[in-house]
Design a protein around this motif. Structure first.
Motif, PDB file in Angstrom:
ATOM      1  N   PHE A 119       0.835  -1.215   0.000  1.00  0.00           N
ATOM      2  CA  PHE A 119       0.000   0.000   0.000  1.00  0.00           C
ATOM      3  C   PHE A 119       0.862   1.254   0.000  1.00  0.00           C
ATOM      4  O   PHE A 119       0.614   2.203  -0.756  1.00  0.00           O
ATOM      5  CB  PHE A 119      -0.932  -0.012   1.208  1.00  0.00           C
ATOM      6  CG  PHE A 119      -1.744   1.241   1.369  1.00  0.00           C
ATOM      7  CD1 PHE A 119      -2.882   1.441   0.607  1.00  0.00           C
ATOM      8  CD2 PHE A 119      -1.356   2.231   2.273  1.00  0.00           C
ATOM      9  CE1 PHE A 119      -3.634   2.604   0.743  1.00  0.00           C
ATOM     10  CE2 PHE A 119      -2.093   3.395   2.411  1.00  0.00           C
ATOM     11  CZ  PHE A 119      -3.238   3.581   1.647  1.00  0.00           C
ATOM     12  N   MET A 120       1.910   1.273   0.835  1.00  0.00           N
ATOM     13  CA  MET A 120       2.784   2.446   0.935  1.00  0.00           C
ATOM     14  C   MET A 120       3.568   2.667  -0.361  1.00  0.00           C
ATOM     15  O   MET A 120       3.730   3.810  -0.809  1.00  0.00           O
ATOM     16  CB  MET A 120       3.744   2.280   2.112  1.00  0.00           C
ATOM     17  CG  MET A 120       3.059   2.302   3.476  1.00  0.00           C
ATOM     18  SD  MET A 120       2.062   3.796   3.742  1.00  0.00           S
ATOM     19  CE  MET A 120       3.302   5.082   3.613  1.00  0.00           C
ATOM     20  N   ILE A 121       4.043   1.574  -0.956  1.00  0.00           N
ATOM     21  CA  ILE A 121       4.772   1.696  -2.232  1.00  0.00           C
ATOM     22  C   ILE A 121       3.858   2.272  -3.308  1.00  0.00           C
ATOM     23  O   ILE A 121       4.244   3.162  -4.073  1.00  0.00           O
ATOM     24  CB  ILE A 121       5.339   0.330  -2.666  1.00  0.00           C
ATOM     25  CG1 ILE A 121       6.445  -0.121  -1.703  1.00  0.00           C
ATOM     26  CG2 ILE A 121       5.873   0.401  -4.094  1.00  0.00           C
ATOM     27  CD1 ILE A 121       6.927  -1.538  -1.935  1.00  0.00           C
ATOM     28  N   SER A 122       2.627   1.761  -3.360  1.00  0.00           N
ATOM     29  CA  SER A 122       1.655   2.252  -4.354  1.00  0.00           C
ATOM     30  C   SER A 122       1.345   3.724  -4.128  1.00  0.00           C
ATOM     31  O   SER A 122       1.219   4.503  -5.086  1.00  0.00           O
ATOM     32  CB  SER A 122       0.372   1.425  -4.271  1.00  0.00           C
ATOM     33  OG  SER A 122       0.630   0.060  -4.494  1.00  0.00           O
ATOM     34  N   LEU A 123       1.228   4.110  -2.865  1.00  0.00           N
ATOM     35  CA  LEU A 123       0.931   5.503  -2.549  1.00  0.00           C
ATOM     36  C   LEU A 123       2.081   6.424  -2.965  1.00  0.00           C
ATOM     37  O   LEU A 123       1.848   7.516  -3.495  1.00  0.00           O
ATOM     38  CB  LEU A 123       0.666   5.640  -1.048  1.00  0.00           C
ATOM     39  CG  LEU A 123       0.172   7.008  -0.549  1.00  0.00           C
ATOM     40  CD1 LEU A 123      -1.135   7.380  -1.236  1.00  0.00           C
ATOM     41  CD2 LEU A 123       0.004   6.996   0.966  1.00  0.00           C
ATOM     42  N   ILE A 124       3.303   5.975  -2.738  1.00  0.00           N
ATOM     43  CA  ILE A 124       4.475   6.769  -3.135  1.00  0.00           C
ATOM     44  C   ILE A 124       4.537   6.923  -4.654  1.00  0.00           C
ATOM     45  O   ILE A 124       4.784   8.014  -5.181  1.00  0.00           O
ATOM     46  CB  ILE A 124       5.773   6.118  -2.598  1.00  0.00           C
ATOM     47  CG1 ILE A 124       5.815   6.216  -1.068  1.00  0.00           C
ATOM     48  CG2 ILE A 124       7.005   6.786  -3.206  1.00  0.00           C
ATOM     49  CD1 ILE A 124       6.933   5.418  -0.434  1.00  0.00           C
ATOM     50  N   VAL A 125       4.303   5.823  -5.375  1.00  0.00           N
ATOM     51  CA  VAL A 125       4.309   5.861  -6.847  1.00  0.00           C
ATOM     52  C   VAL A 125       3.234   6.812  -7.356  1.00  0.00           C
ATOM     53  O   VAL A 125       3.472   7.613  -8.274  1.00  0.00           O
ATOM     54  CB  VAL A 125       4.096   4.448  -7.425  1.00  0.00           C
ATOM     55  CG1 VAL A 125       3.881   4.517  -8.929  1.00  0.00           C
ATOM     56  CG2 VAL A 125       5.279   3.549  -7.099  1.00  0.00           C
ATOM     57  N   PHE A 126       2.045   6.744  -6.744  1.00  0.00           N
ATOM     58  CA  PHE A 126       0.952   7.625  -7.164  1.00  0.00           C
ATOM     59  C   PHE A 126       1.312   9.085  -6.903  1.00  0.00           C
ATOM     60  O   PHE A 126       1.027   9.965  -7.735  1.00  0.00           O
ATOM     61  CB  PHE A 126      -0.326   7.257  -6.414  1.00  0.00           C
ATOM     62  CG  PHE A 126      -1.499   8.127  -6.753  1.00  0.00           C
ATOM     63  CD1 PHE A 126      -2.139   8.012  -7.969  1.00  0.00           C
ATOM     64  CD2 PHE A 126      -1.949   9.083  -5.844  1.00  0.00           C
ATOM     65  CE1 PHE A 126      -3.222   8.824  -8.293  1.00  0.00           C
ATOM     66  CE2 PHE A 126      -3.029   9.894  -6.150  1.00  0.00           C
ATOM     67  CZ  PHE A 126      -3.662   9.765  -7.373  1.00  0.00           C
TER      68      PHE A 126
END
Length: 256
Positions: free
Chosen positions: A44-51
């Protein structure tokens, strides 16, 4: 900043890209708020950073290269819209799963070759029920009352096996079957369903335990496993009593 604001006010493309950017941010926030309960914290955190990186790049690009920014923003909008539809489908599925109602069919049965029918009077008949199941008498009495039937004798048995044997030997006329009774009979006689017929029945809704939403990626949660005492292969879909009960608690932070 002043140049950027002036660009937004004076440029049609700037206004379009800005509106698309705001729309992307709302779609993204909705998706992340929904998927947070389904995916592990690290993903979730990786996806949020990418977004976040994508948003920052779009902010710069829609000012520097607006025509390319429009194309990129449209592509991102399409991807996020697909994500929203997917999240809604998952939510709909989980809602249906949690809202499923289960019913217990309480039956008053007799032998298959018996001449007894639900239309006739029961005043000369003997009704048996198992004392092991404290609901069998209460629910059978309710079913009889709703169907305006009165029984000559209501006979309690210490166990279902004795009651079933007396039914086969025609010492009693009717037998009450709840889920517990059916489970017992499936062990006594795997083919008991072929030897009886249902005279009266009623479905009782099985009460569900109260639940609350838990973020399983952050908070410890407990899973309840139940094994049933059904040994009959022919009645594997029947409801039985739990003879194995396991509570499994998982801590997502300690991975234990």
């Amino acid at each position: 900043m002043k140049k950027y604001l002036k660009y937004i006010k004076t440029s049609v493309i700037g206004k379009v890209t800005f509106v698309l950017l705001i729309f992307i941010m709302f779609l993204g926030m909705y998706c992340f708020s929904q998927i947070s309960i389904y995916v592990p914290t690290d993903i979730f955190m990786i996806s949020l950073i990418v977004f976040t990186i994508i948003i920052v790049l779009l902010v710069f690009s829609h000012y520097k290269i607006p025509k390319i920014a429009i194309v990129l923003e449209i592509i991102v909008c399409i991807c996020l819209s697909i994500c929203v539809l997917g999240v809604q489908k998952v939510n709909t599925f989980t809602d249906k799963v949690t809202e499923i109602e289960e019913f217990e069919s309480v039956q008053i049965v007799t032998l298959k070759d018996s001449n007894i029918t639900k239309e006739q009077s029961f005043s000369d008949l003997i009704l048996a029920y198992s004392q092991d199941d404290n609901q069998s008498y209460i629910k059978s009495s309710e079913i009889l009352k709703e169907n305006k039937k009165s029984i000559k004798i209501e006979k309690p048995y210490e166990n279902m096996e004795d009651a079933y044997n007396d039914l086969k030997n025609k010492k009693i006329d009717l037998l009450v079957l709840t889920n517990i009774g059916k489970s017992d009979l499936s062990i006594i006689d795997e083919n008991y369903t072929d030897k009886i017929k249902i005279i009266l029945s009623k479905n009782y809704r099985i009460e569900s335990a109260s639940t609350k939403n838990v973020d399983i990626s952050q908070n410890p949660f407990t899973i309840y496993f139940q094994g049933t005492d059904l040994s009959s292969k022919n009645n594997i879909n029947s409801t039985g009593r739990g003879d194995v009960n396991i509570l499994l608690t998982v801590n997502p932070k300690t991975k234990k």
